[in-house]
Design a protein around this motif. Structure first.
Motif, PDB file in Angstrom:
ATOM      1  N   ALA A  59       0.896  -1.140  -0.039  1.00 17.08           N
ATOM      2  CA  ALA A  59       0.017   0.150  -0.071  1.00 17.08           C
ATOM      3  C   ALA A  59       1.074   1.172   0.021  1.00 17.08           C
ATOM      4  N   ILE A 113      -3.683   2.691  -1.596  1.00 11.41           N
ATOM      5  CA  ILE A 113      -4.003   2.183  -0.111  1.00 11.41           C
ATOM      6  C   ILE A 113      -5.370   1.533  -0.042  1.00 11.41           C
ATOM      7  N   TRP A 141      -2.370   7.612   4.065  1.00  7.92           N
ATOM      8  CA  TRP A 141      -2.434   8.715   3.182  1.00  7.92           C
ATOM      9  C   TRP A 141      -1.840   9.923   3.697  1.00  7.92           C
TER      10      TRP A 141
END
Length: 257
Positions: A59, A113, A141
Motif C-alpha cells: 500500500a 492504499i 494517506w
C-alpha cells in the motif's frame, strides 16, 4: 481556482495508463504474489502475519508513486511546454498551482492504499478491527505528503526528459532501502539504520504499528514531518529561482535588441 486546478490534475492522472499501471495495478499484483509466497511463513509472538505486513508495504509502495508521479514529471513537462507561462496570464498564482499539484498528489495516492487493503481483505482474508482500518488508511494517506513535496522539487529543478527517470529511480531506491521489498528486520544493521531515517520506512511503520494494535510512534511522525519541512523549503527555493532567471533572460533579449 485552486479547486479547478486540483480537479484537472486528478482527472489527468486517473486517465494516465502509466499511473494506473504503476501506482494501482502493480502494487496489487505484487501483494498477491508476495502474500502467496511469503504470507504463510510462521511468525513469532507479537509479529504481524506476513499477509498483513506485505499489505502495508505494498500500500505504501503504490501510494508513494501516486504522489510522486502526479507532481514531478508533470510539473517538469508543464515548465518545458510553456503551460506554466500561459497560466500566468490567468488569475493563477504559483501558490495556487503548487497547492493544487500537492493536493492532487495526495488524492491519487489514496486509491493504492484502499485497493491494496481491499485486495488483502478479500483475497487473503486479512482481518483488522474497525478502528484499525479507520486509522490505518488516513494515517498512511497523510504520510505520503513528503513524496508529493519531493515531486514538486524534482519538477521545478529538472527538465522533462530527466524528471520521470529521476523520480522513478528515487522511488525504487527509497522503497528498497526503506524496507518495502524486504522486511526491515531482515536487513543488515547498517541498512536498518539507513531505513529508519527514510520517509518510506516511516510511512510503512505507521501502518505496521496500527495493524499491530499500537499507536504510531513520535519518531515516525517526527521523521516524516522533517522530510516535509526539508522538501517544502527546497521547493520554495526552487520556485524563487524561476522568476530571476526569466527576468535575466528578458533583460538579455532587450539588450541584444
Amino acid at each position: 481556482m485552486t479547486f479547478h486546478l486540483f480537479r484537472l490534475e486528478c482527472l489527468r492522472m486517473l486517465r494516465d495508463p502509466r499511473y494506473l499501471a504503476l501506482a494501482v495495478v502493480a502494487p496489487i499484483g505484487f501483494y498477491l504474489l508476495f502474500a502467496t509466497i511469503f504470507g504463510g511463513d510462521p511468525t513469532q509472538p507479537g509479529e504481524l502475519k506476513g499477509t498483513v505486513e506485505i499489505m502495508v508495504a505494498m500500500a505504501a509502495y503504490g501510494a508513494i508513486w501516486g504522489a510522486l508521479s502526479a507532481t514531478g514529471p508533470r510539473l517538469a513537462h508543464e515548465r518545458s511546454s510553456g503551460w506554466l507561462e500561459q497560466l500566468r496570464s490567468m488569475p493563477v498564482t504559483a501558490r495556487h498551482l503548487l497547492t493544487a499539484k500537492i493536493a492532487a498528489g495526495l488524492a491519487v495516492a489514496l486509491p493504492a492504499i484502499v485497493l491494496v487493503c481491499v485486495t488483502a481483505a478479500v483475497a487473503k482474508d486479512v482481518r483488522l478491527a474497525a478502528w484499525q482500518w479507520a486509522a490505518l488508511v488516513p494515517a498512511m494517506w497523510l504520510g505520503t505528503l513528503p513524496f508529493a513535496l519531493l515531486g514538486v522539487v524534482v519538477g521545478l529543478l529538472v527538465g522533462p526528459e530527466a524528471a520521470f527517470p529521476l523520480s522513478y529511480g528515487l522511488y525504487m531506491a527509497a522503497s528498497a532501502l526503506g524496507g518495502l521489498w524486504v522486511p526491515p528486520a531482515r536487513l543488515s544493521a547498517p541498512l536498518q539504520d539507513v531505513a529508519h531515517t527514510l520517509p518510506t520506512y516511516r510511512l510503512a511503520d505507521l501502518g505496521w504499528r496500527i495493524a499491530a494494535g499500537h499507536a504510531p510512534t513520535w519518531a515516525d511522525v517526527a521523521v516524516l514531518a522533517a522530510w516535509c519541512a526539508g522538501f517544502a523549503a527546497l521547493a520554495v527555493l526552487a520556485q524563487g529561482r524561476r522568476p530571476r532567471r526569466a527576468r535575466t533572460g528578458a533583460a538579455s533579449a532587450a539588450a541584444v535588441g
